[in-house]
Design a protein around this motif. Structure first.
Motif, PDB file in Angstrom:
ATOM      1  N   ASN A 134      17.379 -65.375-137.295  1.00 33.99           N
ATOM      2  CA  ASN A 134      17.420 -67.235-137.045  1.00 33.99           C
ATOM      3  C   ASN A 134      18.261 -67.293-136.249  1.00 33.99           C
ATOM      4  OD1 ASN A 134      14.861 -67.571-138.766  1.00 33.99           O
ATOM      5  ND2 ASN A 134      16.177 -68.276-140.660  1.00 33.99           N
ATOM      6  N   VAL A 135      20.152 -66.618-137.314  1.00 31.33           N
ATOM      7  CA  VAL A 135      20.665 -66.659-135.994  1.00 31.33           C
ATOM      8  C   VAL A 135      20.360 -66.196-134.438  1.00 31.33           C
ATOM      9  CG1 VAL A 135      23.033 -65.632-135.243  1.00 31.33           C
ATOM     10  CG2 VAL A 135      22.501 -66.517-137.467  1.00 31.33           C
ATOM     11  N   ILE A 136      19.980 -65.055-134.483  1.00 34.51           N
ATOM     12  CA  ILE A 136      19.180 -64.507-133.240  1.00 34.51           C
ATOM     13  C   ILE A 136      18.956 -65.281-131.877  1.00 34.51           C
ATOM     14  CG2 ILE A 136      18.989 -62.574-131.632  1.00 34.51           C
ATOM     15  CD1 ILE A 136      20.739 -61.335-133.868  1.00 34.51           C
ATOM     16  N   THR A 137      17.352 -65.593-133.201  1.00 38.39           N
ATOM     17  CA  THR A 137      16.055 -65.714-132.501  1.00 38.39           C
ATOM     18  C   THR A 137      17.226 -67.436-131.963  1.00 38.39           C
ATOM     19  OG1 THR A 137      14.907 -65.075-134.336  1.00 38.39           O
ATOM     20  CG2 THR A 137      14.191 -67.657-132.796  1.00 38.39           C
ATOM     21  N   ASN A 158      18.305 -69.206-127.582  1.00 39.27           N
ATOM     22  CA  ASN A 158      18.561 -71.422-126.920  1.00 39.27           C
ATOM     23  C   ASN A 158      19.891 -71.464-126.122  1.00 39.27           C
ATOM     24  OD1 ASN A 158      15.451 -71.369-127.626  1.00 39.27           O
ATOM     25  ND2 ASN A 158      15.533 -72.290-129.743  1.00 39.27           N
ATOM     26  N   LEU A 159      20.431 -70.783-128.207  1.00 40.88           N
ATOM     27  CA  LEU A 159      21.782 -70.872-127.375  1.00 40.88           C
ATOM     28  C   LEU A 159      22.630 -70.625-126.089  1.00 40.88           C
ATOM     29  CD1 LEU A 159      24.387 -72.910-128.032  1.00 40.88           C
ATOM     30  CD2 LEU A 159      25.071 -70.342-129.644  1.00 40.88           C
ATOM     31  N   ALA A 160      22.634 -69.676-126.133  1.00 39.94           N
ATOM     32  CA  ALA A 160      22.101 -68.535-124.290  1.00 39.94           C
ATOM     33  C   ALA A 160      21.745 -69.403-123.759  1.00 39.94           C
ATOM     34  CB  ALA A 160      21.577 -66.992-125.124  1.00 39.94           C
ATOM     35  N   ASP A 161      20.619 -69.473-124.245  1.00 35.88           N
ATOM     36  CA  ASP A 161      19.754 -70.756-122.282  1.00 35.88           C
ATOM     37  C   ASP A 161      20.824 -71.905-122.442  1.00 35.88           C
ATOM     38  OD1 ASP A 161      17.812 -69.110-121.775  1.00 35.88           O
ATOM     39  OD2 ASP A 161      16.472 -70.558-122.649  1.00 35.88           O
ATOM     40  N   PHE A 216      14.660 -59.329-137.728  1.00 38.95           N
ATOM     41  CA  PHE A 216      16.055 -58.637-137.532  1.00 38.95           C
ATOM     42  C   PHE A 216      16.241 -58.020-135.725  1.00 38.95           C
ATOM     43  CE2 PHE A 216      20.146 -55.647-137.813  1.00 38.95           C
ATOM     44  CZ  PHE A 216      20.758 -57.216-136.775  1.00 38.95           C
ATOM     45  N   TYR A 217      15.454 -56.934-136.478  1.00 36.93           N
ATOM     46  CA  TYR A 217      15.158 -56.154-134.624  1.00 36.93           C
ATOM     47  C   TYR A 217      15.030 -57.098-133.678  1.00 36.93           C
ATOM     48  CZ  TYR A 217      17.115 -52.054-138.374  1.00 36.93           C
ATOM     49  OH  TYR A 217      17.817 -51.910-138.795  1.00 36.93           O
ATOM     50  N   ILE A 218      13.849 -57.466-133.731  1.00 34.71           N
ATOM     51  CA  ILE A 218      13.113 -57.942-132.891  1.00 34.71           C
ATOM     52  C   ILE A 218      13.827 -59.193-132.112  1.00 34.71           C
ATOM     53  CG2 ILE A 218      10.706 -59.557-132.670  1.00 34.71           C
ATOM     54  CD1 ILE A 218       9.213 -58.259-134.770  1.00 34.71           C
ATOM     55  N   SER A 219      13.947 -59.704-133.092  1.00 37.89           N
ATOM     56  CA  SER A 219      15.779 -60.772-132.007  1.00 37.89           C
ATOM     57  C   SER A 219      16.717 -60.105-131.726  1.00 37.89           C
ATOM     58  CB  SER A 219      16.241 -61.750-133.693  1.00 37.89           C
ATOM     59  OG  SER A 219      16.893 -61.485-134.555  1.00 37.89           O
ATOM     60  N   LEU A 220      17.453 -59.294-132.298  1.00 37.96           N
ATOM     61  CA  LEU A 220      18.359 -59.007-131.318  1.00 37.96           C
ATOM     62  C   LEU A 220      18.083 -57.907-130.422  1.00 37.96           C
ATOM     63  CD1 LEU A 220      21.724 -57.724-132.219  1.00 37.96           C
ATOM     64  CD2 LEU A 220      20.671 -55.997-132.439  1.00 37.96           C
ATOM     65  N   LEU A 244      23.545 -73.323-136.912  1.00 37.94           N
ATOM     66  CA  LEU A 244      24.517 -72.547-137.684  1.00 37.94           C
ATOM     67  C   LEU A 244      23.758 -73.430-139.012  1.00 37.94           C
ATOM     68  CD1 LEU A 244      28.475 -73.925-136.680  1.00 37.94           C
ATOM     69  CD2 LEU A 244      27.811 -71.751-137.406  1.00 37.94           C
ATOM     70  N   LYS A 245      22.678 -73.662-138.775  1.00 41.77           N
ATOM     71  CA  LYS A 245      21.984 -74.565-139.753  1.00 41.77           C
ATOM     72  C   LYS A 245      20.809 -73.648-140.321  1.00 41.77           C
ATOM     73  CE  LYS A 245      18.530 -77.418-140.265  1.00 41.77           C
ATOM     74  NZ  LYS A 245      17.517 -78.209-139.543  1.00 41.77           N
ATOM     75  N   VAL A 246      21.250 -71.942-140.028  1.00 41.14           N
ATOM     76  CA  VAL A 246      20.046 -71.260-140.619  1.00 41.14           C
ATOM     77  C   VAL A 246      20.609 -70.741-140.993  1.00 41.14           C
ATOM     78  CG1 VAL A 246      19.775 -70.385-137.829  1.00 41.14           C
ATOM     79  CG2 VAL A 246      21.760 -69.401-138.788  1.00 41.14           C
TER      80      VAL A 246
END
Length: 450
Positions: free
Chosen positions: A24-27, A31-34, A163-167, A285-287
């Motif tokens: 969830n952090v990476i997912t 959005n945060l990177a965007d 996790f691997y997919i989100s990475l 952080l909510k993740v």
């Protein structure tokens, strides 16, 4: 006994928890990177993308609620070792999620400027948001399919693939954003369109990877493509009964979050830009709590399916103490990183000051959220009582929070930070009904049939 001494519980919980949190952090990191990359490009572009993200958030809540409903049902069947029912339930959830994605896609194709205009009267913000929506709408059906396939796997305790997919998604999206937003290495400067292209390519990669895993590698479910072409009417009726209140809750929460941007956006452009910056950081952080809710839902559902009430009572008490500890850590971390993160954005002094204040408010309300959300969503809803969650959210959000917030913004003319507190006040007072309900054990429902 306040906490369980069963070592297998902790092993099972943390095996699920850490992977779900990282996923969830990476997912959300995408959005945060965007936001960071677009925010450093233009404050107007940031506001336009932030408006579209509110619509996406409603849609994502509906899809994730369809997935949560699938997990609530399937985890009980998993506890009984009944895999065929899980495959059939997966096709039911897929029908619901894909239908929702098509509805949003059509709306985005017909009236992109109208959708953005809900959140801001500014023509510049509407133009930026509409340009972003022209590309990003193609990610909606892809997102629905990917996340419901991952929910199928999560219900049988397979979580590492997420996790691997989100990475892969994070690396792909950030790389394309870096090149296309500001036009590096000879590429055209595309601004918000470049960010949308990055997200679309990343979503396509997600779907390809999860499809390859679930159809060719997974040994627990052994789902085939043909399984999604058949709908079991009896199981669909069971799924609909469970999913209806859960999806309504997700939709209501998504709408209430979007209305936050509507309220702040009609106060000032600085308020909506500050909220567009603060929300993704808070959601990231909510993740820690979202992961706890997801892991708890699987474990609680599986334990109910096994029929072990003594063990269920032990783990429910233990989980509540763990949720409080997670809240302390999350709020403390948000307090210390809020100023350094705000400095990464190219914001006006007024917007930067608002963003820091918004995050300070969220440090306080986020502590309450860390207990009540995984308790109500993870345990109560995961245990089969979606109706309580629906009633609780409807009363707190639509009868208290939103009326108070509208009055604060447009009648009392309060400071935007006070309005943000009103919009998040339910995270505090929902702890009380959540605590009473979870410790009554009236939420335990056997959802499986023979």
């Amino acid at each position: 006994m306040l906490i369980t001494r069963d070592k297998s519980f902790y092993k099972q919980f943390f095996a699920l928890y850490w992977v779900l949190v990282l996923h969830n952090v990476i997912t959300l990191g995408v959005n945060l990177a965007d936001n960071i990359m677009i925010g450093s490009y233009s404050e107007t572009a940031l506001s336009g993308v932030g408006a579209i993200n509110q619509i996406q958030f409603i849609f994502q809540q509906i899809v994730m609620s369809a997935g949560s409903s699938l997990v609530a049902l399937s985890s009980q069947y998993w506890g009984q070792g009944r895999r065929e029912e899980i495959k059939r339930l997966s096709s039911c959830a897929m029908l619901v999620g894909v239908t929702a994605s098509i509805v949003l896609f059509v709306a985005a194709a017909i009236t992109p400027r109208g959708i953005v205009g809900i959140f801001s009267p500014s023509k510049e913000i509407v133009t930026q948001g509409a340009n972003y929506l022209k590309i990003i709408k193609y990610t909606y059906p892809i997102f629905a399919i990917t996340n419901l396939l991952l929910a199928s796997l999560r219900s049988v305790e397979t979580v590492k693939i997420g996790f691997y997919i989100s990475l892969v998604t994070l690396v792909t999206n950030c790389s394309i954003n870096f090149v296309l937003i500001e036009g590096r290495f000879g590429a055209p400067e595309l601004g918000v369109t470049g960010a949308a292209i990055g997200t679309l390519v990343a979503r396509i990669f997600e779907l390809v990877i999860v499809s390859a895993y679930i159809f060719f590698h997974d040994k627990k479910l052994e789902i085939k493509l043909k399984d999604f072409l058949f709908i079991d009417k009896k199981l669909f009726a069971d799924y609909r009964k469970t999913a209806f209140p859960i999806i309504l809750v997700g939709g209501m929460f998504g709408v209430s979050t979007a209305l936050q941007s509507v309220i702040l956006g009609h106060m000032s452009d600085s308020a909506i830009a500050a909220n567009s910056m603060a929300t993704p950081l808070y959601q990231t952080l909510k993740v820690a709590s979202v992961g706890a809710a997801s892991a708890s839902s699987v474990i609680v559902g599986k334990t109910i399916g096994m029929g072990d009430m003594k063990k269920l009572r032990e783990i429910v008490k233990t989980l509540q103490l763990m949720f409080v500890a997670i809240g302390v850590v999350m709020s403390t971390l948000l307090f210390f990183i809020r100023i350094p993160v705000v400095s990464l954005y190219d914001l006006s002094p007024e917007t930067a000051s608002l963003a820091k204040t918004f995050l300070l408010v969220l440090c306080f309300t986020g502590f309450g959220m860390s207990y009540q959300m995984p308790t109500i969503i993870g345990i109560v809803q995961g245990g089969g009582d979606g109706k309580f969650v629906l009633k609780n959210d409807f009363i707190s959000i639509y009868c208290i929070v939103l009326p108070l917030s509208f009055l604060a913004a447009f009648v009392f003319d309060w400071h935007p930070a006070a309005v943000v507190f009103c919009l998040n006040f339910d995270q505090i007072f929902k702890c009380i009904p959540g605590f009473i309900k979870v410790n009554s054990y009236t939420w335990v429902k056997k959802l499986t049939n023979n």
